[in-house]
Enzyme design. Structure first.
Site, mmCIF file in Angstrom:
data_model
loop_
_atom_site.group_PDB
_atom_site.id
_atom_site.type_symbol
_atom_site.label_atom_id
_atom_site.label_comp_id
_atom_site.label_asym_id
_atom_site.label_seq_id
_atom_site.Cartn_x
_atom_site.Cartn_y
_atom_site.Cartn_z
ATOM 1 N N SER A 171 0.846 -1.196 0.000
ATOM 2 C CA SER A 171 0.000 0.000 0.000
ATOM 3 C C SER A 171 0.880 1.244 0.000
ATOM 4 C CB SER A 171 -0.926 -0.049 1.215
ATOM 5 O OG SER A 171 -1.910 0.942 1.132
ATOM 6 N N ASN A 172 0.346 2.386 0.420
ATOM 7 C CA ASN A 172 1.125 3.627 0.471
ATOM 8 C C ASN A 172 0.637 4.460 1.648
ATOM 9 O OD1 ASN A 172 -1.089 5.493 -0.500
ATOM 10 N ND2 ASN A 172 -0.970 4.078 -2.229
ATOM 11 N N HIS A 173 1.246 5.624 1.845
ATOM 12 C CA HIS A 173 0.990 6.423 3.050
ATOM 13 C C HIS A 173 -0.224 7.349 2.947
ATOM 14 C CE1 HIS A 173 4.502 5.125 5.200
ATOM 15 N NE2 HIS A 173 5.279 5.395 4.163
ATOM 16 N N SER A 174 -1.030 7.232 1.904
ATOM 17 C CA SER A 174 -2.176 8.143 1.776
ATOM 18 C C SER A 174 -3.098 8.046 2.996
ATOM 19 C CB SER A 174 -2.974 7.794 0.515
ATOM 20 O OG SER A 174 -4.171 8.531 0.491
#
Ligand code: CTP
Ligand code: CA
Length: 223
Positions: free
Chosen positions: A33-36
């Site tokens: 995933s990512n840090h959004s």
């Protein structure tokens, strides 16, 4: 929420907003995933509703409570977001694609937990569908597409390339390296890029940034 203070200048408009990250499974216990945080997308949705629009929010997993002012459709993967957005975009006058969609996903999802073995491991990845590019290719006359671009270098030129390549009307760009910009915080430092303009917004709360983005969207739509 002081919705009453807003002029209902988006009344009658249907807005589709995407927010948050996607998650791409590796096996039953792991994902990429990512840090959004989803904050920018949720702020857009909130401000659109406060200004009188009918809002659909397609959201990846976030910590933010489910808003009551929008039709909320939770999704997890890029593929799920693509399928929902394809359907929902047909009715939308304005699409704001603030979600941080995975560009690649594991090519195979293991059915069982992957056990550790050698000193190194390689994960084979395959490209996801570019949702916004699809929307640009299927844009209805009068429909407005706003992309969001996160860069760490050459922000304006890279974002302008996205505007062209995806047939967008505007890109809200930010440089992850600028103080106060990006995924996590409550402020943002955004440059609005249209076909013929570049407007650097000051450092603002995400909500105020959302208002400025929508001011520009309406101005462009009414021209
Ligand atoms: N986007 C999308 N579908 C994808 C990837 C991105 O709809 N599979 C959208 C994002 O929601 C965002 C815009 O495209 O509105 C730009 O995303 P960004 O990651 O900044 O750009 P990319 O085109 O993916 O290029 P890169 O990551 O290489 O900078
Ligand atoms: Ca990307």
């Amino acid at each position: 929420y002081h919705a009453i203070a807003f002029e209902k200048d988006m009344a009658g408009k249907k807005v589709l907003v995407t927010a948050g990250p996607t998650r791409e499974s590796i096996d039953p216990v792991r994902f990429i995933s990512n840090h959004s945080s989803g904050k920018m997308g949720y702020a857009i949705a909130k401000v659109c509703a406060a200004r009188g629009a009918e809002v659909t929010l397609v959201t990846g997993p976030t910590e933010i409570a489910k808003p009551l002012f929008a039709k909320v459709i939770p999704v997890t993967t890029a593929k799920e977001m693509f399928d929902v957005v394809k359907e929902e975009a047909v009715q939308a006058d304005i699409v704001c694609k603030a979600a941080a969609v995975a560009d690649y996903r594991p090519a195979h999802v293991a059915e069982e937990k992957v056990k550790k073995s050698g000193e190194e491991m390689t994960l084979q990845m395959e490209k996801t569908d570019d949702i916004l590019k699809y929307l640009g290719e299927h844009k209805r006359p009068g429909q407005f597409l706003c992309g969001f671009s996160m860069e760490t270098e050459n922000m304006v030129s890279n974002s302008r390339k996205k505007l062209e390549k995806k047939n967008l009307d505007m890109v809200a760009a930010n440089n992850l390296k600028d103080a106060g910009a990006g995924f996590k915080g409550d402020t943002n430092l955004v440059t609005l890029i249209t076909r013929d303009e570049e407007i650097q917004l000051p450092l603002l709360s995400k909500e105020e940034t959302a208002n400025r983005i929508l001011d520009k969207v309406l101005q462009q739509l009414n021209k």
